[in-house]
Enzyme design. Structure first.
Site, PDB file in Angstrom:
ATOM      1  N   ALA A  69     -14.199 -18.228  -5.921  1.00 57.27           N
ATOM      2  CA  ALA A  69     -14.275 -16.765  -5.849  1.00 57.27           C
ATOM      3  C   ALA A  69     -14.585 -16.330  -4.427  1.00 57.27           C
ATOM      4  CB  ALA A  69     -15.353 -16.245  -6.805  1.00 57.27           C
ATOM      5  N   ASP A  70     -14.191 -15.119  -4.121  1.00 58.02           N
ATOM      6  CA  ASP A  70     -14.543 -14.521  -2.834  1.00 58.02           C
ATOM      7  C   ASP A  70     -14.763 -13.029  -3.057  1.00 58.02           C
ATOM      8  OD1 ASP A  70     -14.630 -15.144   0.219  1.00 58.02           O
ATOM      9  OD2 ASP A  70     -13.646 -13.191   0.015  1.00 58.02           O
ATOM     10  N   THR A  71     -15.886 -12.534  -2.573  1.00 61.26           N
ATOM     11  CA  THR A  71     -16.256 -11.134  -2.790  1.00 61.26           C
ATOM     12  C   THR A  71     -16.226 -10.371  -1.471  1.00 61.26           C
ATOM     13  OG1 THR A  71     -17.658 -11.772  -4.647  1.00 61.26           O
ATOM     14  CG2 THR A  71     -18.065  -9.602  -3.694  1.00 61.26           C
TER      15      THR A  71
END
Length: 192
Positions: A69-71
């Site tokens: 994931a990357d936010t």
């Protein structure tokens, strides 16, 4: 059963997954987070999540299921992790008393089946009207470091938030409901 691998060093993502019926290993993804001019925030988040998944998949068994994931925080520009006190103050001032969007790109991949799913979740967040002294006090708490947009909704940063519209866990860094949808649909794995 297939082994689940979380491609992240984030203690927040680890903590979210630990709340559910899932055993997993952690292999941090070491990728350079490059943002290209003209890309939309959701494109950036999904591309970085996918890159992390592919990188970690190189170190896994063929049947392992890799989750990455990357936010990113977006308000007229991509707000990453602050690099200095001044940078954190600038970001929080930009977000102050206004609505911004938190987008988490999520990638789930398995080498043996060649399944590669990339998606995103988006949540609107409204910060309260904060006096400069309150912004400074929050920065001095030390919580801003290593946080996109310079705040942590799951910590003291919750006191800065007026409201959110969307997935709370997305703002923390892992949209768990979307993740379970992907795991159930493509791998037959339920988190409950």
């Amino acid at each position: 059963m297939n082994k689940i691998v979380l491609a992240s060093a984030s203690p927040r993502r680890k903590e979210i997954l630990e709340n559910f019926n899932i055993d997993f290993d952690i292999i941090p993804a070491k990728v350079e987070e490059v943002i290209h001019e003209g890309e939309e925030a959701r494109q950036i988040a999904m591309a970085l999540a996918f890159e992390k998944a592919l990188k970690v998949m190189e170190h896994c068994e063929a049947d392992d299921i890799v989750i990455a994931a990357d936010t990113v925080v977006y308000k007229n520009e991509i707000l990453g992790k602050p690099v200095s006190y001044e940078d954190a103050y600038r970001m929080l001032s930009l977000l102050n008393n206004d609505i911004h969007v938190v987008i988490t790109g999520i990638a789930v991949a398995q080498k043996s089946t060649n399944i590669k799913i990339v998606d995103f979740e988006s949540t609107k967040v409204k910060l309260k009207n904060l006096e400069p002294v309150r912004i400074k006090k929050y920065i001095e708490s030390g919580e801003v470091w290593d946080k996109a947009g310079s705040y942590a909704i799951q910590g003291k940063g919750a006191l800065l938030i007026d409201w959110i519209k969307g997935d709370y866990f997305n703002v923390v860094g892992l949209p768990i409901s979307k993740l379970e949808d992907i795991l159930r649909r493509h791998f037959g794995i339920e988190l409950m």
